[in-house]
Design a protein around this motif. Structure first.
Motif, PDB file in Angstrom:
ATOM      1  N   ARG A  92      42.438  33.763  27.993  1.00 30.94           N
ATOM      2  CA  ARG A  92      42.962  34.033  29.330  1.00 30.94           C
ATOM      3  C   ARG A  92      44.471  34.282  29.255  1.00 30.94           C
ATOM      4  NH1 ARG A  92      39.686  30.846  32.601  1.00 30.94           N
ATOM      5  NH2 ARG A  92      40.885  28.982  32.102  1.00 30.94           N
ATOM      6  N   TRP A  95      45.605  40.773  29.354  1.00 32.44           N
ATOM      7  CA  TRP A  95      46.480  41.580  30.195  1.00 32.44           C
ATOM      8  C   TRP A  95      47.933  41.446  29.783  1.00 32.44           C
ATOM      9  CZ3 TRP A  95      43.111  44.600  32.313  1.00 32.44           C
ATOM     10  CH2 TRP A  95      43.553  45.622  33.161  1.00 32.44           C
ATOM     11  N   ASN A 122      34.875  51.849  40.318  1.00 32.97           N
ATOM     12  CA  ASN A 122      34.101  50.633  40.082  1.00 32.97           C
ATOM     13  C   ASN A 122      34.958  49.489  39.571  1.00 32.97           C
ATOM     14  OD1 ASN A 122      31.891  52.114  40.785  1.00 32.97           O
ATOM     15  ND2 ASN A 122      31.332  52.597  38.675  1.00 32.97           N
ATOM     16  N   ALA A 123      36.089  49.837  38.953  1.00 37.03           N
ATOM     17  CA  ALA A 123      36.893  48.804  38.327  1.00 37.03           C
ATOM     18  C   ALA A 123      37.851  48.138  39.306  1.00 37.03           C
ATOM     19  CB  ALA A 123      37.671  49.388  37.153  1.00 37.03           C
ATOM     20  N   PHE A 135      34.347  45.668  38.415  1.00 33.41           N
ATOM     21  CA  PHE A 135      35.590  45.052  38.891  1.00 33.41           C
ATOM     22  C   PHE A 135      35.635  43.550  38.617  1.00 33.41           C
ATOM     23  CE2 PHE A 135      32.925  44.980  42.723  1.00 33.41           C
ATOM     24  CZ  PHE A 135      33.095  43.674  43.147  1.00 33.41           C
ATOM     25  N   VAL A 136      34.469  42.946  38.441  1.00 32.20           N
ATOM     26  CA  VAL A 136      34.459  41.527  38.081  1.00 32.20           C
ATOM     27  C   VAL A 136      34.843  41.369  36.610  1.00 32.20           C
ATOM     28  CG1 VAL A 136      33.081  39.428  37.994  1.00 32.20           C
ATOM     29  CG2 VAL A 136      32.740  41.047  39.839  1.00 32.20           C
ATOM     30  N   LEU A 137      34.317  42.267  35.781  1.00 25.80           N
ATOM     31  CA  LEU A 137      34.702  42.255  34.371  1.00 25.80           C
ATOM     32  C   LEU A 137      36.213  42.484  34.245  1.00 25.80           C
ATOM     33  CD1 LEU A 137      33.457  42.128  31.504  1.00 25.80           C
ATOM     34  CD2 LEU A 137      33.570  44.612  31.486  1.00 25.80           C
ATOM     35  N   MET A 138      36.728  43.381  35.087  1.00 24.31           N
ATOM     36  CA  MET A 138      38.167  43.647  35.077  1.00 24.31           C
ATOM     37  C   MET A 138      38.952  42.391  35.437  1.00 24.31           C
ATOM     38  SD  MET A 138      39.185  46.559  34.147  1.00 24.31           S
ATOM     39  CE  MET A 138      40.802  46.724  34.868  1.00 24.31           C
ATOM     40  N   VAL A 176      38.171  39.433  34.799  1.00 23.21           N
ATOM     41  CA  VAL A 176      38.214  38.594  33.598  1.00 23.21           C
ATOM     42  C   VAL A 176      39.219  39.174  32.606  1.00 23.21           C
ATOM     43  CG1 VAL A 176      36.892  37.761  31.632  1.00 23.21           C
ATOM     44  CG2 VAL A 176      35.840  37.838  33.884  1.00 23.21           C
ATOM     45  N   ALA A 177      39.144  40.490  32.422  1.00 27.98           N
ATOM     46  CA  ALA A 177      40.039  41.141  31.458  1.00 27.98           C
ATOM     47  C   ALA A 177      41.499  40.951  31.843  1.00 27.98           C
ATOM     48  CB  ALA A 177      39.716  42.630  31.366  1.00 27.98           C
ATOM     49  N   LYS A 178      41.743  40.776  33.137  1.00 30.20           N
ATOM     50  CA  LYS A 178      43.110  40.566  33.599  1.00 30.20           C
ATOM     51  C   LYS A 178      43.609  39.162  33.315  1.00 30.20           C
ATOM     52  CE  LYS A 178      42.743  43.579  37.607  1.00 30.20           C
ATOM     53  NZ  LYS A 178      42.348  43.429  39.018  1.00 30.20           N
ATOM     54  N   GLY A 179      42.731  38.313  32.816  1.00 27.82           N
ATOM     55  CA  GLY A 179      43.134  36.946  32.539  1.00 27.82           C
ATOM     56  C   GLY A 179      43.337  36.128  33.797  1.00 27.82           C
ATOM     57  N   LEU A 180      42.650  36.499  34.847  1.00 24.90           N
ATOM     58  CA  LEU A 180      42.773  35.713  36.078  1.00 24.90           C
ATOM     59  C   LEU A 180      42.050  34.383  35.908  1.00 24.90           C
ATOM     60  CD1 LEU A 180      42.139  38.368  38.873  1.00 24.90           C
ATOM     61  CD2 LEU A 180      44.269  37.739  37.741  1.00 24.90           C
ATOM     62  N   PRO A 181      42.510  33.358  36.632  1.00 19.45           N
ATOM     63  CA  PRO A 181      41.815  32.071  36.555  1.00 19.45           C
ATOM     64  C   PRO A 181      40.365  32.225  37.024  1.00 19.45           C
ATOM     65  CG  PRO A 181      43.755  31.934  37.967  1.00 19.45           C
ATOM     66  CD  PRO A 181      43.658  33.334  37.522  1.00 19.45           C
ATOM     67  N   LYS A 182      39.498  31.381  36.510  1.00 23.33           N
ATOM     68  CA  LYS A 182      38.068  31.501  36.798  1.00 23.33           C
ATOM     69  C   LYS A 182      37.793  31.481  38.300  1.00 23.33           C
ATOM     70  CE  LYS A 182      35.357  29.265  34.015  1.00 23.33           C
ATOM     71  NZ  LYS A 182      34.738  28.062  33.437  1.00 23.33           N
ATOM     72  N   LYS A 209      39.550  32.568  40.618  1.00 23.38           N
ATOM     73  CA  LYS A 209      39.898  33.868  41.185  1.00 23.38           C
ATOM     74  C   LYS A 209      38.794  34.892  40.879  1.00 23.38           C
ATOM     75  CE  LYS A 209      43.219  35.899  43.319  1.00 23.38           C
ATOM     76  NZ  LYS A 209      44.064  35.388  44.375  1.00 23.38           N
ATOM     77  N   VAL A 210      38.274  34.832  39.659  1.00 22.23           N
ATOM     78  CA  VAL A 210      37.213  35.768  39.279  1.00 22.23           C
ATOM     79  C   VAL A 210      36.000  35.567  40.182  1.00 22.23           C
ATOM     80  CG1 VAL A 210      35.648  36.471  37.435  1.00 22.23           C
ATOM     81  CG2 VAL A 210      37.998  35.829  36.887  1.00 22.23           C
TER      82      VAL A 210
END
Lengths: 335, 363, 324
Positions: free
Chosen positions: B117, B121, B133-134, C222-225, C227-233, C235-236
């Motif tokens: 985490r 990014w 979609n993203a 957008f949910v995978l994104m 996660v990829a953004k390193g948002l806290p769980k 927030k995801v």
């Protein structure tokens, strides 16, 4: 029409992605339900109750209406489910009452499903003003609260008509078709523009032929799901109508059993054996239907199916973590 | 070092060997022996087998291949973003993390959720094919910037807003549009927003998975030019995945070509274009018209890419390969360096014992 | 705006249908049910009431259907819903006493059930494939149990047996209704078990709907994104839930009809002095004016709730907002 429900209903996205074979529908796959424990259990329950509906009246040990026994007996050898405060045999009432409950549900389910298919498919396929009108009708019937409407209608019926299963079933169907029609309309709309339907139109096939040969077979999974849902709704509604006493309370079904139990204050008098068996039977039938519906939902929307790498599998191969989003498991050395 | 135009010109500049590079190329991301499967046990599909890739600071690495070749699976596996039933079956993915000690590298495959985490990014960001979609459809795009900056920095609300405005104007969108929702933007604008988002924390590595495939050619061109400019300005390393090899020739410093889960050729972009060494690369090059320069004959590759459940024995490409040898069906050719050329290829034609077909030989 | 106006149009049409059904049913139904009833009440009530009754239901009138319809509407506009035979009081004043109880009970339990069910469903959808899936069969079973049966069981176990809750009614009979603390406390106490019944009976639907939508939404890019953004769980999950909840809200109208129907019967079980209890009185006495009044009140209440849900949807989905 662009209603507030523009984002597809839960059933739809998956259905469009996967539930519908995009091949020529002549080779429509049989509805291959996932053979999970859930589905088999649901099927088992439904088969058992269907058998009960057929044989119930023949195997009932006593006349369910006869007030011939000691009132308020606990369940025992002579009366497996005890007796009511009026001295009737509860088991006999339960067995005799199975048939009307299930028959009314089936009648209503079939009529409502036919209605929703005709209305939904017509609206979705023909479009235009027809669609506007039919969609409006479904929306109105969705918004009107069903049970109170049924109570009003049924209370005007003459006593004789109130014990007519088919009539009562038909009236229930009147309030139960709208949801299915809406789902089927949305699905038909999307199918309409698929290549194979387009192709049939270009070839010049007749509209009704296209609808029945090309479109309807592809709706099968959703249709089945809608039927089960309506069946569940109809049984629940019939029982509720009987419970409130709008339909003939002298004929036995699971709802009238509960009506008499309530009328004689069975819950306060602690006579659980009087009202628990019919309530439990209703709940079991409902559970069976819901479980079958799960199977269909998973067939329509593959994302609901448990994926190959489940937590159970991971544990079996001694990997502690279930797969989590953003934490793809690393199985170094396992392969 | 390479603007879009310069590289585009390179192929016509009559082969002078690989372009000169600084000797001290700093490695920011290194994948070695990475394997990714779908499912577990004997029925698992091997989507990526033994892949090695190295990404250098400030460079563009292109990853090319047909759909289903495993190129996306490779990067999602490496970043642990692959969904079930995907699993990483082995390997190492080392990221030079800025948050750790200088020179320390972190293995993403051994990292905990918390560690991942932290680097996500801020060190490594990703742009997906469909921005529609993203992006979260129900929140304004300003919120997406805000969420990232809030999770990874201690900026105040006002500073975050200012930064988001700056990022958006950097990709040529008026800052006033921060209040817009994804569906109110055009396809090109959405993808620009995605790029701005990806650069928000100035990561060292940016991964782009077919970022321009869904766009029309003109928009695609604009965005790629902008991307090159941003790369020159910010110095991030870019891992660019696409099935469009001709696009990579212009954009990338180095290109890796994948087929059926394996990397079959890796070479500097200009060299790969001028002289492909793998028959598959040759086929791919003939499948797309170049963005610049002469349009050669477009022949494509006969047959279709293999199903992962039934990968041909030996070299997976041999059933479609016009030069296939008898041993190609039996043995898997491994990726090996062609002496002195700084490039690698996995093909028996270059084993030395045989005469290399003229199309695949060094010019 | 168009969207909202359209919905409003549907609701107005629905209200019109309900009113017209009320008007037409007794006039078209074979077997003259109303005349039979008049025969029964003749002599028990004043001639004025009989006359008003005949006028309301179109018995023995030499008027066209149309002019009867116009009269029917004018009565409605004056909030004159007729005279309840069984309770010997105007229907509107009878309803005025019962409606607040029902709206309070159903309103509170619906809100609690929706919020709680959505939260549980969110969590179940997120942790799909873990032991938490064991909740699903339980929820399925609960969904299939009729509300009133469930209420009966709860009444037996928790009120009659364990005596944790008072048994019947909406407040202690020893108190004078009014806005004083002891009465309010009594209402809250008596309302608990009926409310719990409605919440538990209706919550499974929200749980299952939300869970399935969550499972589908978590599969989105957008949910995978997130996660990829390193948002806290947290927030995801919020990203996914914010989108997954929309169908729940748009399905509100379907759920509302079922929920209200179920909850009305719960009132019967607990002798709760709301509209449901009134409904039983009306059915048992074939009190048609009361029945009609109840039907209209329920329909209007459900339609208003739907309109509120639509407004919430509009606020939560920007795509619809802009389109409109």
């Amino acid at each position: 029409m662009s209603s507030l429900t523009a984002p597809p209903t839960p059933e739809l996205p998956g259905a469009m992605a996967a539930g519908l074979p995009a091949v020529r529908p002549r080779r429509v796959r049989a509805l291959a339900l996932p053979r999970s424990g859930k589905v088999l259990f649901g099927l088992g329950i439904m088969v058992a109750f269907l058998i009960l509906a057929v044989i119930g009246p023949y195997v009932a040990p006593y006349n369910p209406s006869a007030t011939a026994f000691t009132p308020g007996l606990h369940p025992g050898a002579a009366h497996w489910l005890g007796t009511t405060l009026l001295g009737q045999d509860v088991l006999s009432q339960l067995l005799v009452g199975a048939r009307p409950t299930i028959v009314v549900g089936l009648v209503a389910g079939v009529i409502a499903t036919v209605l929703s298919t005709v209305i939904g498919v017509t609206a979705g396929y023909i479009g235009g003003a027809t669609d506007e009108g039919l969609s409006l009708a479904s929306n109105v019937f969705l918004a009107i609260p069903g049970l109170p409407l049924l109570i009003v209608i049924d209370s005007y019926l003459p006593q004789g008509a109130r014990s007519n299963y088919v009539l009562i079933g038909a009236v229930i169907a009147l309030t139960g078709w709208a949801w299915g029609a809406r789902v089927l309309r949305a699905l038909t709309l999307s199918l309409r523009n698929r290549d194979f339907v387009e192709a049939s139109r270009i070839i010049g096939e007749k509209r009704w032929r296209i609808i029945f040969v090309e479109v309807v077979p592809n709706l099968f999974a959703v249709l089945a799901s809608s039927f089960l849902f309506t069946l569940l709704y109809s049984i629940g509604t019939y029982v509720a109508l009987a419970y409130i006493g709008v339909i003939d309370t002298a004929r036995w079904n699971w709802g009238t059993m509960l009506f008499w139990a309530q009328a004689n204050n069975a819950p306060i008098a602690n006579q659980w054996w009087w009202f628990v068996p019919p309530g439990l039977c209703i709940a079991l039938v409902g559970t069976g239907l819901a479980l079958l519906n799960f199977g269909i939902d998973e067939f329509i929307n593959p994302r609901l199916r448990a994926a190959g790498v489940t937590g159970r599998y991971m544990r079996k191969v001694k990997l502690s973590n279930r797969p989590r989003l953003g934490l793809t498991p690393v199985i170094e050395g396992f392969r | 070092m390479s603007g879009l135009e310069q590289v585009a010109a390179a192929p016509s500049a009559n082969g002078t060997g690989p372009p000169a590079r600084p000797a001290d190329r700093e490695v920011v991301l290194e994948m070695s022996h990475l394997s990714v499967d779908y499912g577990l046990g004997p029925t698992a599909l091997h989507a990526v087998v033994d892949a090695n890739l190295t990404l250098h600071k400030g460079e563009v690495l292109g990853l090319a291949g047909e759909s289903g070749s495993g190129k996306s699976t490779l990067v999602y596996g490496a970043t642990r973003l692959l969904r079930e039933p995907g699993v990483v079956a082995g390997g190492e993915v080392l990221l030079a993390s800025r948050s750790g000690a200088a020179g320390a590298r972190m293995d993403l495959l051994k990292a905990s959720e918390r560690q991942l985490r932290a680097i996500r990014w801020s060190d490594i960001s990703i742009v997906l094919q469909s921005a529609l979609n993203a992006l979260n459809p129900v929140v304004p795009i300003g919120k997406e910037f805000d969420d990232i900056l809030r999770a990874h920095s201690r900026l105040s609300r006002k500073e975050r807003r200012a930064k988001a405005e700056k990022l958006l104007s950097m990709v040529g969108i008026p800052p006033a549009r921060l209040g817009d929702h994804p569906h109110e933007l055009s396809g090109g604008q959405r993808q620009r927003v995605m790029i701005a988002l990806a650069l928000a924390l100035e990561p060292q590595v940016v991964i782009m998975d077919e970022p321009t495939t869904a766009l029309d050619v003109v928009t695609q061109r604009e965005i790629l030019e902008e991307l090159v400019g941003l790369r020159d300005e910010l110095g991030f390393a870019l891992l660019f995945i696409t099935h469009d090899l001709s696009l990579l020739i212009e954009l990338a410093d180095e290109i890796a070509v994948m087929y059926a889960g394996r990397i079959v050729e890796r070479a500097p972009a200009a060299a790969l274009y001028r002289a492909p060494r793998h028959p598959y690369t040759l086929g791919l090059l003939h499948s797309f018209p170049p963005l610049h320069g002469e349009v050669g004959p477009m022949t494509g590759i006969p047959g279709s890419p293999p199903d992962l459940a039934a990968v041909p024995s030996g070299c997976a490409f041999h059933p479609r390969c016009p030069y296939a040898l008898e041993r190609c069906a039996r043995q898997v050719p491994l990726l090996g360096e062609l002496e002195g050329s700084g490039r690698e290829v996995a093909c028996f034609l270059h084993g030395g014992e045989l005469s290399v077909p003229v199309e695949l030989a060094v010019s | 705006m168009t969207t909202l106006l359209r919905r409003l149009g549907v609701y107005l049409l629905t209200a019109w249908v309900a009113i017209t059904v009320n008007f037409l049913l007794p006039r078209l139904m074979p077997g003259n049910p109303v005349e039979i009833l008049i025969g029964k009440i003749q002599g028990r009530v004043t001639p004025q009431i009989v006359h008003a009754f005949e006028r309301q239901f179109g018995v023995g009138l030499h008027q066209s259907l149309w002019s009867q319809y116009v009269h029917y509407w004018s009565q409605l506009f004056h909030l004159n819903l007729g005279f309840s035979i069984s309770l010997s009081a105007p229907v509107s004043s009878v309803l005025k006493q019962s409606v607040p109880w029902t709206v309070g009970l159903i309103g509170v339990s619906t809100v609690v059930s929706f919020i709680l069910g959505t939260i549980i469903g969110t969590y179940l959808g997120w942790r799909r494939g873990t032991v938490f899936d064991a909740v699903l069969p339980v929820a399925t079973f609960l969904q299939a149990v009729p509300y009133f049966f469930f209420g009966t069981v709860l009444l037996l176990v928790f009120a009659s047996h364990l005596r944790w809750f008072p048994e019947l009614g909406a407040y202690s009979q020893s108190l004078n209704p009014g806005w004083h603390w002891s009465f309010v406390a009594s209402v809250l106490r008596y309302g608990q078990l009926p409310a719990i019944t409605v919440v538990i009976s209706s919550i499974a639907g929200w749980i299952m709907g939300m869970r399935n939508m969550m499972v589908t939404t978590v599969g989105e890019d957008f949910v995978l994104m997130a996660v990829a953004k390193g948002l806290p769980k947290r927030k995801v999950i919020a990203y996914a839930a914010r989108n997954a909840v929309l169908p729940s809200i748009s399905n509100f109208s379907l759920a509302m009809g079922l929920l209200v129907s179920g909850a009305l019967l719960v009132e019967l079980v607990f002798n709760y002095p709301g509209v449901g209890d009134l409904l039983l009185t009306a059915v048992q006495n074939e009190d048609y004016p009361l029945l009609q009044g109840i039907f209209l009140v329920i329909t209007f209440t459900v339609l208003s709730a739907n309109l509120l849900a639509d407004l919430a949807y509009l606020a939560l989905d920007p795509r619809i907002r802009r389109q409109a």
